[in-house]
Each structure stands twice: as C-alpha cells, then as structure tokens.
Design an enzyme around this catalytic site. Sequence first.
Site, short mmCIF file in Angstrom:
data_model
loop_
_atom_site.label_atom_id
_atom_site.label_comp_id
_atom_site.label_asym_id
_atom_site.label_seq_id
_atom_site.Cartn_x
_atom_site.Cartn_y
_atom_site.Cartn_z
N GLU A 131 35.39 34.28 26.18
CA GLU A 131 36.60 34.19 25.37
C GLU A 131 37.66 33.53 26.23
OE1 GLU A 131 35.98 36.82 27.23
OE2 GLU A 131 37.88 36.88 28.31
N LYS A 134 40.29 31.81 38.48
CA LYS A 134 39.29 32.21 37.48
C LYS A 134 37.87 31.85 37.89
CE LYS A 134 41.90 33.88 34.09
NZ LYS A 134 41.81 35.33 33.75
N SER A 162 48.23 32.03 41.54
CA SER A 162 46.89 32.12 40.95
C SER A 162 46.39 30.84 40.32
CB SER A 162 46.87 33.25 39.91
OG SER A 162 47.90 33.05 38.97
#
Lengths: 274, 399
Positions: B114, B92, B381
Amino acid sequence: MPRDVPALSRIPGVFDKLKSAGRKALIPFITAGDPDKASTVPIMHALVTAGADIIELGVPFSDPMADGPTIQRSSERALKHGTSLKDCLGFVREFRTRDEVTPVVLMGYANPIEAMGYDSFATAAAQAGVDGVLVVDYPPEESAQLTGKLRAAGIDSIFLLSPTSLDQRMEEVAHLASGYVYYVSLKGVTGAANLDLTEVGRKIPQIRSHVKLPIGVGFGIRDGATARAVAGIADAVVIGSRLVQEIEASPPGQAAANIGALVAEIRRAMDAQA
Amino acid sequence: MQMTDLPDRKGHFGPYGGIFVAETLMYALDELRDNYERLREDPAFVAEFEYELKHYVGRPSPVYFAKRLTEQCGGAQIWLKREDLNHTGAHKINNTMGQALVARHMGKKRIIAETGAGQHGVASATVAARFGMECVVYMGSEDIHRQAQNVYRMKLLGASVVPVESGSKTLKDALNEAMRDWVTNVEGTFYIIGTVAGPHPYPMMVRDFNSVVGRELLTQMPEVIGRHPDAILACVGGGSNAMGAFYPFIPHKEVRLIGVEAGGLGLQSGKHAATLCAGRPGVLHGNRTYLMQDENGQIMETHSISAGLDYPGVGPEHAWLKDTGRAEYVAVTDDEALEAFHAMCRVEGIIPALESSHAVAQAMKMARTMPKDKVLLVNLSGRGDKDMNTVARYSGLTL
C-alpha cells in the site's frame, strides 16, 4: 476434544428446535442503518417473516478490512447517517418490543466496541436483547477478556474459522466459542464468488472433531441453489452480500419487501432439501 | 523484560500491538512470523541483507553537521542523518529490501504493497524489479492525483498501481484494500507493509530492518563529536523512520527521543494527523494503538501537508514508548514544516521531504532555546523531489 457448551442465549434453543424438525438454520446478514436508520427494524421483522432463524446485524465501521465492495458500500451508507454502535443496540431494543424469540447477533469490527468499553458494551448489549457478538478482527488470542464479560452477561461469542485454519486454531476457537461457529467458506473477502462445496464438505467434519457447536457456513452463498447445497452439509446457512445488494438496488421504501421475497425464496429452497 | 526485548511472542508492546485480523489472515501471519523469527537469527540472511544495504541501497548514510542552519538558529547544533541519500531517496528502502528478501526465502513470487505519498510504493516496486517479482501497489485515488510522478515511477519499475476508490480514498483505504488482496491471494503473495504498524510480526520486522539507521548512529556520532547526541528527532506518521532511529537508543537513557507528528492546521483545528498527541487507543489495521477516532470509534480522516504523515494510526511501539515516557511526541504544523523546508533548501542546499521537514522544524525550534554545546540529531528520512508540486501549490504556483 469437543466439549459441551452451556446455553447462554436464545441461540442454542433455536438450533435444538430446528434439529428436531430436521431443518437447517437460515441466518441473513444486513448492515444496520442501511439504507437509513428507519429501515433497519422493519427489515429485521421482514427477515423473520420470510423464514430467518437468526439475524446477523452488521455494525457499520469506517474501515471494514475483511469485507468486499458490497458490504463496504453498505457501511458507508450507514455511516453517512451517523449509525453508531449505540444506534445498533437501539435497533435491537426496538426489535425486541415485537419479537422476543429470534436471536440477534451483532457482527462488526473491534474499534466501536473498544471505544464504548467492554463493560458498558456487555451490559448495554444484554439489556437491549442481543444474543451473540461476532467481532471480525478479534481472533481468539485477543478476545478472552471480552468473551468472559459477554458470557457473564449471557451473550454468546461467535468465532470465524477459515479454509486455512489448522487443528490447533480450531481448538483455540472451541475454548472460547458458544452459540455457533461461522465457517468462512472461501479465501477472500465477503461477496466473492466461487464457492467450493467439495472443500467445504471436507472441512466441516474436521471442525466438528474440535467444536461441539452448530456450524454456519457463509461467504459465496448467492441463491436458493447454493443455500440448499450448503444446508446439506452444514447446520446453518449465512447469507450477506447478496441481501445487501438487494437493499442497495431497492427503490426507497422497498428494501424490506424485496429482501423478504428473496429470503423466502432461499428458505423454500433450503427446506425442499430437508 | 527489557524494553528492547519487546514485543512478546504474540506481538505485544505493553497493552499495544498484537494481532487483530480476521481468521482468514491468521495462517499467513503465523507463517510469516515463523519464517521471520528464524531468518532474523540466521547469519546468512543477515549477511545477505547487509550486502544489499551496502551495495544496492548505498549505506551507510552519512551524518552531516548543518552548520549554517545551526548558525541561523543561534543555539544547539543541528546534525542530520542523511537517509535522503539512499537509493530511491528515503529510508523506506531499508524495509522493502528486508521484506523482499524474506519473501524470496518464503518462495513468494508476488509482492503487494500500500502507499500514501508513493515512497513506499516506489521502494517496493524497486526491490520487486531488483528480484524479478510481480508487484501490485494499492494507492488511494486521491493520492494518485496528488502524486502523479511517483505513480509513473512505479509503472516504469514494472509495478501495476491499483486506484482505491473506497472510504477517504487515501492511505488507510489503500491499506484496507491491500489486506483484502492478501486474504484472497494468500498462498503466493507477500504483503510488504510500509510502516511499523499492522498485525504482528510487521511492527517488529519493519523496526528491525529500519534499525540500521540507529545502529549506524551509535558509532557515527561518537566518531564525529565524541559522544551520543542529546536528542534524536524524527517525524512520525506510522513511525518507521523514527522507530529505526530510536530503537537502538532505547537503553541509552541520556539521549532524548522526540517524535514529531503532523500538526496540520493546528491541533485545535481538528485537521491534523497527530495521533499520539491527540488520539486515543483503539484497534485498527491489525494492532491496538493510538488512533484518530470519533466518540463512536469510527476512524477520522486526517490532514497533513505531507501525504506520508497523513495516517490516523501509529506504530504500537511508539504508543508504548509514549506511555512509558521513554520517548516524547510533539506536533508541528504545515506552516512550520514548510518554513523549515525552505530554510533547508536555501541555507543548506538540501531539499528535504515534507515529512522530514517536520522533524527539522522541531529541531530549529528547540535549538533556539538551547546552548551551543548541545547536539540535536535529525533523521532526515527522505528527499523532497516528490514534493515539488505540493510546495509550489502552497506558494501559489503551478508547475
């Protein structure tokens, strides 16, 4: 340059008549199916009796991104009873059995229409007696196809303009819009406060230089005084969250009467201006 | 037009993508698109981004041969791209770093985001702290209960976390609320969307920033095995880590691209978040894409053991990759993902995120049926530290 827009629905006739009478249009918004399905058509008739010229009927959606908490909650109440786009068309059909003249505009989000399909929606809406459609999340660049199908079915496409809309966007809206355009008078979501009348007064002439349609102003109109002030500069006053609040606060069975009283008061204030 | 040249200037990937927002947001999106189109071609901006990725995020992330997991499966080789080793523990941060730099260039001093599981919120709060910006994170109140540690982490990093009580009180509602904030405070605020969805230019921009993953793989795998892998697998919620890994490989047709969705309690149960496997196209959150929706076009609540995959939409470029057949999409259940999670812990000494465990589970399934000279590359990830409470609860324990 502004261009003439041919009449499609009942909407242009209403504005013509008001104009010759020197009055402004009052356009109340309610969410269909709120507080329950049985209340919607009686509330629509009550709005007309109280002086509404056009009704905006909100089609409930699970994710109303552009709405504030008041209209979000009304959507949630309506969806709890499973109010669908088909139901909304049913309400209009039922409303038409007693009222052949008051234009009804469906206002909502794209996905219920996508799910029904453009062709089915345009046909069903025309059969039900819908006059205009405002899809909040279809900006002009994504709506040419639906607008074309609605036009063919005799239904107006209403578009939003906002304080941040530049001349070029007003021009794009002018190419697709009919009926009226809806100027969202402040930044933010529905139900927000702080209407800036000076800013609205500055923007309307700019819109008129591009769009040869009546201009409705909404967002931030809460009472007779704000409605009267807006009626002084625009062609139509749109009032939504305040009415939905009234429905929310009404005891069972009282919504139509309470909302009727409120709209009548706003009507009086607006006409006193004219 | 090559598939890698997409989207078009209006943000379309075939019939998907686009800009489906209220007029009030159009100015902000136009402004963002114009700035980003300029910055992505600006060598100074690219160099700035690469510097932060190397020195702050800790890139490149290594590729690792999961030898014991491979032996346990007894077939194709399973390799891992270690995005879990990045600063903040997931892919991220590639995106939040990129968007924070764009925000700085645009002179925006306030960041909003968000978050579902909290990983994107943490990554946003991190870069906001790094650059001295105000940060507000919207999070569904349900998710706040489920992810208390990440909420505290965001607060430590100086962000305010706003609970969202509307709708299903999860990620999609947090996204609605962040959009509302943006509409209201559009002038000084930059909205960092955490996945490859939303209105143009977000799907393109988030893909671009995460594509560092695939670009590194293009050189890393030939270095260690002398060629590209036979398939790249990645979990897909919104699809940002998958898009980052897939995008540079789109022209390399010999590499299968496999997106793994959250099958929840099974596709038949209806309790899942496998949007591409079981959804239909529609419009939500600013783009046209596959959605989990009922027959009336209302968005359905989804279920997954992993909050990061629990989303009823998916990035529009994935929708296009599915329709064109360039990528395949499958679903893995909660139970299968948990089994892979435990296998990774015990056999490899790596605690994977539950999201990434879905991709590992699919790789294990496939490896068993494939010969030993085949190579499956899993984009790992994120790490699983955030999932301790969830996994313990599924095992009947309370921490």
